[in-house]
Design a protein around this motif. Structure first.
Motif, short mmCIF file in Angstrom:
data_model
loop_
_atom_site.label_atom_id
_atom_site.label_comp_id
_atom_site.label_asym_id
_atom_site.label_seq_id
_atom_site.Cartn_x
_atom_site.Cartn_y
_atom_site.Cartn_z
N GLN A 94 2.93 -29.14 -12.40
CA GLN A 94 2.16 -29.51 -11.34
C GLN A 94 0.52 -28.91 -11.59
N ASN A 95 0.39 -28.10 -12.75
CA ASN A 95 -0.97 -27.61 -13.05
C ASN A 95 -1.50 -28.49 -14.34
N GLY A 96 -0.93 -29.57 -14.58
CA GLY A 96 -1.60 -30.46 -15.75
C GLY A 96 -1.09 -29.94 -17.08
N ASP A 97 -0.28 -28.93 -17.27
CA ASP A 97 0.11 -28.62 -18.69
C ASP A 97 1.38 -29.59 -18.98
N PHE A 98 1.30 -29.93 -20.32
CA PHE A 98 2.53 -30.58 -20.80
C PHE A 98 2.90 -29.75 -21.77
N ILE A 99 4.15 -29.56 -21.75
CA ILE A 99 4.88 -28.20 -22.44
C ILE A 99 6.37 -28.73 -23.33
N ALA A 100 6.06 -28.01 -24.45
CA ALA A 100 7.31 -28.17 -25.39
C ALA A 100 8.14 -26.96 -25.37
N TYR A 101 9.55 -26.88 -24.95
CA TYR A 101 10.22 -25.66 -24.97
C TYR A 101 11.25 -25.72 -26.30
N ASP A 102 11.60 -24.76 -26.52
CA ASP A 102 12.74 -24.36 -27.58
C ASP A 102 13.88 -24.54 -26.68
N GLY A 103 14.81 -25.56 -26.80
CA GLY A 103 15.78 -25.75 -25.81
C GLY A 103 16.82 -24.71 -25.79
N GLU A 104 17.01 -24.10 -26.75
CA GLU A 104 18.12 -22.90 -26.79
C GLU A 104 17.66 -21.71 -26.18
N SER A 105 16.39 -21.32 -26.30
CA SER A 105 16.08 -19.87 -25.93
C SER A 105 15.05 -20.19 -24.68
N GLY A 106 14.30 -21.31 -24.31
CA GLY A 106 13.34 -21.37 -23.24
C GLY A 106 12.01 -20.83 -23.73
N ASP A 107 11.87 -20.51 -24.84
CA ASP A 107 10.58 -19.94 -25.22
C ASP A 107 9.48 -21.53 -25.43
N ARG A 108 8.60 -21.17 -25.06
CA ARG A 108 7.45 -22.15 -25.10
C ARG A 108 6.88 -22.30 -26.52
N LEU A 109 6.88 -23.44 -27.04
CA LEU A 109 6.46 -23.85 -28.32
C LEU A 109 5.28 -24.43 -28.72
N TRP A 110 4.84 -25.28 -27.47
CA TRP A 110 3.34 -25.85 -27.63
C TRP A 110 3.07 -25.96 -26.35
N GLU A 111 1.67 -26.21 -26.17
CA GLU A 111 1.21 -26.50 -24.68
C GLU A 111 0.02 -27.56 -24.83
N TYR A 112 -0.07 -28.39 -24.04
CA TYR A 112 -1.43 -29.18 -24.03
C TYR A 112 -1.92 -29.41 -22.67
N ASP A 113 -3.20 -29.08 -22.48
CA ASP A 113 -3.77 -28.94 -20.99
C ASP A 113 -4.28 -30.42 -20.90
N LEU A 114 -3.88 -31.17 -19.89
CA LEU A 114 -4.26 -32.41 -19.46
C LEU A 114 -5.14 -32.62 -18.29
N GLY A 115 -5.62 -31.27 -17.75
CA GLY A 115 -6.51 -31.11 -16.87
C GLY A 115 -6.14 -30.95 -15.52
N GLU A 116 -6.64 -31.16 -14.42
CA GLU A 116 -6.35 -30.59 -13.11
C GLU A 116 -5.10 -31.29 -12.41
N ALA A 117 -5.20 -32.69 -12.99
CA ALA A 117 -4.18 -33.65 -12.11
C ALA A 117 -2.67 -33.06 -12.58
N SER A 118 -2.00 -33.22 -11.41
CA SER A 118 -0.44 -32.89 -11.50
C SER A 118 0.23 -34.03 -12.28
N ILE A 119 1.08 -33.42 -12.98
CA ILE A 119 1.93 -34.37 -13.98
C ILE A 119 3.37 -34.74 -13.28
N ALA A 120 3.37 -35.76 -12.55
CA ALA A 120 4.38 -36.21 -11.85
C ALA A 120 5.36 -37.07 -12.46
N GLY A 121 4.99 -37.50 -13.72
CA GLY A 121 5.81 -38.69 -14.56
C GLY A 121 7.08 -37.90 -15.44
N SER A 122 7.87 -38.81 -15.95
CA SER A 122 8.83 -38.22 -16.66
C SER A 122 8.73 -38.62 -18.05
N PRO A 123 8.91 -37.84 -19.28
CA PRO A 123 8.27 -38.22 -20.36
C PRO A 123 9.47 -38.98 -21.25
#
Length: 572
Positions: free
Chosen positions: A502-531
């Motif tokens: 909801q902060n406009g961040d698109f995030i890639a996680y490591d599925g095993e550990s939950g570590d954030r591997l990559w983030e992209y700021d898409l601005g202030e708009a909430s991301i309510a879609g499903s990738p």
């Protein structure tokens, strides 16, 4: 041709959504549905078959149904992107779709040269897009009647592709079939009377010549159902009420709700459907519907050929907290359940209660209830009457836990990934007379409250990984924000998990550990879609797409609307 000249886009832009005391009203819709063609000759003409959709979960070049496969795993076998290289992911293109009301959908990809994306958003607007170039090939806007009333925005969460058609639910409780190559309307079927409060917002499901669609309107005193339509003609094949009369007292069945407002999961081996079922009606006044209100807030299994009821599993009896169990069910084949020394096909529900429920597909028997994904405070305490002057904030609130947002499952990690809300809400019940087409909550829900439980950690949401076999919560990433989290997940065979916040961040996680591997700021708009994700052999790239923009329920925060489809890529 520019979007300014696209008549379907302009028709969607002219359609205005207003929030009233009865819900959202759609105004300014065109008198007739509008199709605008740009470059339809690029679309290869071939039928999308059952076999193609069944195999799409293992085909890295395709995403042919809402959940990526009939089992709703939301997993791609495209393996270019890995935990080691996902940080190199780059923007391929960001497409302004031109008409962006609610942006809660998941696009489809029909493989070919070029691959064709079918993308939809509110208000009942859909496009065919050259997914390689980001060019719009045709656009369509449905003529929504001006008297439609919606509880929760003009959502459209996706389409179905089958044969030579694309199918979309319509806000007035219908399904429209479009020519997949031209965008022209082939048929429209009304599934219920929208003047009674019925609506439709989910992606329909297609299988074996049938289109499966459900019911929404659980805030308007309707009666939930699921039905099958003929894919060629739109004719009704069968209709099943979600709640049988024998399970309800007196005439309370007439406003029982228990709507099925997200799509079915298809079990092609047993020819079954597993349906998510929502709240009983009215939402907060349980005094007019005594008893457990069976078949609400849980899972319903149907015979896909006849609509015959097979079994139900209820998560919340006599619900007065608006604990819909709305997210699509996840079907897992041959799960080894060590603590029961057995191997079974199971179906998993992620509900508003913040638990995952793992059930036997044959009987609906509960095999495992997980650890909670978020906090459970004052849970199941009865809400007070409006005149009593008492306050009782409860968690999860009516937004969940896991609301409609679809989780993802990765067989390689054995984990399910879900987005859960963690916010207290308050509700009061009161007696209300039912009036057709009017809001019938039987009380009041406070979206925000100052009276929070002492133990509340102040984190409004979390992204959580849970093992559906053992119920163990493996990792959790708390999200800080002023807005609710919405939208779903996608996972890759290589163990990467993508989602937006909801902060406009698109995030890639490591599925095993939950570590954030990559983030992209898409601005202030909430991301309510499903990738979703796919591979294009021509470009030798793996792509990940996400729709950017919030829904009307995301009132907490400044996210607002957006009109973008963001596509990222990585080369081999």
């Amino acid at each position: 041709m520019s979007l300014e000249e696209d008549r379907a886009v302009q028709a969607a832009k002219d359609t205005v959504v207003r929030e009233t005391d009865q819900g959202f009203r759609v105004l300014g819709s065109p008198d007739k549905s509008v199709t605008h063609q740009h470059d339809v000759d690029r679309i290869e003409e071939f039928d999308v078959t059952n076999e193609m959709i069944q195999e799409s979960g293992d085909n890295p070049e395709a995403w042919l149904t809402y959940g990526g496969n009939y089992e709703q795993h939301r997993r791609t076998t495209a393996d270019v992107i890995t935990p080691d290289n996902v940080a190199d992911l780059e923007v391929e293109y960001i497409l302004d779709v031109g008409a962006g009301s609610s942006m809660e959908g998941t696009p489809l990809i029909v493989p070919g040269d070029p691959p064709i994306m079918y993308q939809s958003n509110g208000p009942n607007h859909v496009k065919a897009i050259d997914a390689r170039e980001g060019d719009i090939l045709w656009s369509y806007t449905y003529a929504v009647p001006s008297d439609v009333v919606l509880c929760c925005d003009d959502n459209n969460r996706g389409v179905a592709a089958y044969g030579d058609k694309v199918f979309m639910t319509t806000l007035d409780s219908g399904v429209v079939a479009l020519d997949r190559y031209t965008g022209e309307e082939v048929w429209h079927t009304s599934t219920a009377d929208h003047e009674e409060g019925y609506s439709a917002t989910w992606a329909p499901i297609a299988y074996d010549g049938m289109i499966f669609t459900g019911s929404a309107g659980g805030e308007y005193g309707v009666r939930g159902f699921h039905k099958a339509l003929d894919a060629e003609t739109g004719d009704e094949l069968w209709h099943t009420w979600t709640s049988p009369e024998t399970e309800w007292v007196g005439d309370s069945i007439n406003q029982s709700c228990a709507t099925n407002w997200m799509n079915a999961t298809v079990d092609v081996e047993q020819r079954r459907l597993y349906l998510p079922i929502g709240n009983p009606g009215p939402d907060f006044d349980g005094s007019v519907r005594p008893g457990p209100n069976r078949n609400s807030c849980g899972t319903l299994a149907l015979d896909m050929d006849t609509g015959e009821r097979l079994w139900t599993h209820q998560e919340v009896a006599h619900d007065v907290w608006d604990y819909d169990s709305a997210a699509p069910r996840v079907l897992i084949r041959d799960m080894e359940i060590e603590h029961r020394n057995t191997t079974k096909d199971v179906v998993v529900s992620a509900g508003k209660t913040a638990w995952l429920y793992t059930m036997d597909t044959e009987t609906g028997e509960l095999i495992e209830r997980s650890e909670p994904g978020v906090q459970q405070l004052n849970m199941y305490r009865m809400i007070p009457h409006i005149d009593e002057g008492r306050r009782m904030p409860f968690m999860p609130g009516a937004m969940g836990g896991n609301d409609w947002q679809p989780p993802a499952y990765n067989p390689e990690t054995g984990l399910m990934y879900t987005k859960m809300n963690n916010s207290p809400q308050e509700a009061w019940w009161r007696f209300e007379e039912y009036e057709e087409g009017k809001k019938y909550w039987g009380g009041i829900l406070e979206d925000e409250t100052e009276a929070v439980p002492d133990e509340y950690n102040g984190k409004i949401s979390a992204i959580v990984a849970i093992n559906p076999e053992t119920g163990e919560r493996v990792w959790r990433d708390w999200i800080e924000s002023d807005a609710y989290i919405w939208g779903g997940m996608v996972t890759t065979e290589t163990g990467v998990v993508f989602t937006g916040t909801q902060n406009g961040d698109f995030i890639a996680y490591d599925g095993e550990s939950g570590d954030r591997l990559w983030e992209y700021d898409l601005g202030e708009a909430s991301i309510a879609g499903s990738p979703m994700s796919w591979y294009d052999p021509e470009t030798e790239k793996q792509y990940v797409a996400i729709q950017v923009g919030g829904s009307g329920w995301l009132r907490r925060g400044a996210g607002g609307r957006d009109t973008r489809l963001a596509v990222f890529s990585l080369s081999e």
